[in-house]
Enzyme design. Structure first.
Site: not given
Ligand code: NAD
Length: 509
Positions: A160, A184, A187-188, A237, A292, A394
């Site tokens: 998101f 994909k 969804e936020r 994450s 991130c 984090e």
């Molecule tokens: P998230 O892991 O909750 O979601 C990321 C994606 O995965 C979304 O599209 C979501 O719909 C999907 N998802 C969520 N739960 C899932 C599951 N159980 N099974 C399969 N798919 C699932 O992350 P977020 O809260 O949207 O974003 C924040 C996180 O992203 C932080 O941890 C941040 O550090 C990380 N991030 C990392 C980078 C990087 O380059 N390393 C860049 C941006 C964000």
């Protein structure tokens, strides 16, 4: 009053669907709520794709692939040039959507979009990037070359916190390489990615080359199971990144999965503390800490550097303006959801209980006329120790932890022992210290007097340790390798007049 009069209907909000095969496709079954984080209200519903909805996108991407693969790279680049120009024309619309659903301040949204556009610019050079490698006279009358062929259908699953930029880390280069793409998004905040898809289409992209399928974990599981999808780029994450990497790889896909972070800034005794603190303010509290690459730990070397840093931070925090992102006067917007806000507050409580010194407590903040928004003021902890959860995990919120150490070696041991290795930086005037730090720190992206060392488009972005699962970084030269498969062709044109005997030894040049 009749029961009908007493029933208060939810105000109707629009429902966002998908973008498949060059067209908007409405939600079929499941939907989820999209919030305006500044007001706390549900502003939209978004489709959460089931198997039938995803199938439409897979068929579209599969159908588009043969012709797109054969489209000359310079023709693909011409579409990318037009896409870049449309992104610039519609920048304000895209950023308004980002702010309305993510909450970040509008200037920050423009910064994110600008970084995304830089990747599109890099992708415009695809003819040069895909030239391949050639060896003349690899053997007698033999020439040999490697070419880089597209994989087929590639999927991107994005978080998101950068609803425009992170998708643009992926799809422009994947598509430039000749793949077709299914995104994909989170969804936020799904509106910006849908607008990106429409603009790419307007730029002349053929139907089915770029599809946006909205969804949640159920949709992601379907993507991972489908053998027609050759590769997955994931950003999110760490627990999800790890599981995506494992499931995707087990299903024979090429996977790169970028995860979470805990980025340390090391403040050396000789650093220019005022400038280091200015940089820390933006890196810790910009985008409400939901980056991130956000700095969430300041490691101060020596008591004097620590005391000066903490008091300068306290002073600056007093002047930081928190409010709706749409108001350009504000420096920091709300967190993305009520759950995110609660999660960060829980960490703050844990920090206090563990004995850290909460020098600035942002929990009492009230934003007038936005009392139901997901706001939290900046928080600053001093005397944090490595055993505390606020140090280890984090938090992904506006919380900066100060850890006091006595030497550069002690500071580096902390950075190197942490499970994450996304970004880090050092503030110093000592070139020897900076060089030692960047050489030996076990982190993927390192800044020297740069708090957010996000690589430019022609480099590549990625972390070490549990911040990245897979071998290749995103965008830059690594993306060309990730989104293509090498094929090496060895070709011989012997003189037709010569009769050749069979040879049983292994051929050598
Ligand atoms: P998230 O892991 O909750 O979601 C990321 C994606 O995965 C979304 O599209 C979501 O719909 C999907 N998802 C969520 N739960 C899932 C599951 N159980 N099974 C399969 N798919 C699932 O992350 P977020 O809260 O949207 O974003 C924040 C996180 O992203 C932080 O941890 C941040 O550090 C990380 N991030 C990392 C980078 C990087 O380059 N390393 C860049 C941006 C964000």
């Amino acid at each position: 009053m009749s029961s009908i009069e007493s029933f208060e209907a939810e105000p109707a909000v629009p429902t966002l669907g998908h973008f498949i095969n060059g067209d908007e496709v409405p939600a079929a079954n499941r939907t989820g709520a999209v919030f305006n984080p500044a007001t706390g209200e549900v502003s939209k519903q978004v489709a959460l794709a089931d198997a039938a909805e995803l199938e439409q996108a897979i068929i579209a991407a599969q159908t588009a692939f043969p012709a797109w693969r054969q489209t000359p790279p310079q023709k693909r680049a011409q579409i990318l040039f037009r896409f870049k120009s449309l992104l610039e024309q519609h920048a304000e619309d895209i950023c308004q959507l980002i702010t309305a659903e993510h909450g970040k301040v509008i200037d920050d949204a423009h910064g994110e979009l600008g970084r995304g556009i830089e990747i599109v610019e890099y992708a415009c050079g695809i003819s040069e990037l895909l030239k391949g490698e050639f060896s003349k006279n690899a053997g007698p009358e033999i020439d040999s070359w490697s070419e880089f062929q597209p994989l087929g259908i590639v999927a991107g699953i994005t978080p998101f916190n950068f609803p425009a930029m992170v998708p643009m880390w992926m799809f422009p280069l994947a598509i430039a390489c000749g793949n077709t793409f299914i995104l994909k998004p989170s969804e936020r905040d799904p509106s910006a990615p849908l607008l990106l898809a429409k603009l790419f289409q307007e730029a002349g992209l053929p139907d089915g080359v770029f599809n946006v399928v909205n969804g949640d974990r159920e949709t992601v599981d379907l993507i991972l199971q489908d053998s027609r999808i050759a590769a997955v780029s994931f950003v999110g994450s760490t627990p999800i990144a790890e599981s995506i990497y494992q499931k995707g790889s087990a299903n024979g896909k090429r996977v790169q999965a970028l995860g979470g972070a805990k980025n340390h800034a090391v403040i050396m005794p000789d650093a220019d503390i005022d400038n280091a603190v200015s940089a820390l303010m933006g890196a810790a509290y910009g985008s409400c800490g939901e980056r991130c690459m956000a700095i969430s730990v300041a490691v101060c070397v020596g008591e004097e550097a620590a005391t000066k840093t903490v008091s300068a931070l306290q002073e600056r925090i007093e002047g930081l303006k928190v409010g709706p992102g749409i108001d350009a006067e504000n420096d920091m917007g709300p967190l993305v959801t009520a759950e995110a806000l609660q999660r960060v507050k829980d960490y703050i409580e844990e920090g206090v209980t563990a004995g850290a010194d909460l020098v600035v407590d942002g929990r009492g903040l009230a934003v007038p006329e936005h009392e139901s928004g997901f706001f939290l003021g900046p928080c600053l902890f001093d005397h944090v120790t490595p055993q505390m959860s606020i140090y280890q995990d984090e938090i992904f919120g506006p919380v900066l932890c100060v850890v006091r150490v006595q030497s550069l070696n002690e500071a580096m041991a902390l950075v190197n022992q942490h499970e994450y290795g996304n970004g880090t930086c050092i503030f110093t005037r000592d070139g020897e210290a900076a060089r030692f730090f960047s050489d030996h720190v076990t982190v993927g992206m390192v800044g020297v007097n740069v708090a957010l060392p996000v690589p430019i488009a022609s480099q590549s972005f990625g972390g070490w340790k549990r911040s990245l699962f897979g071998d290749l970084y995103v965008y830059g030269p690594d993306a060309i390798r990730f989104y293509t498969r090498r094929k090496t062709i060895t070709q011989r044109w012997p003189a037709s007049s010569v009769t050749e005997d069979a040879k049983y030894s292994f051929p050598s040049s």
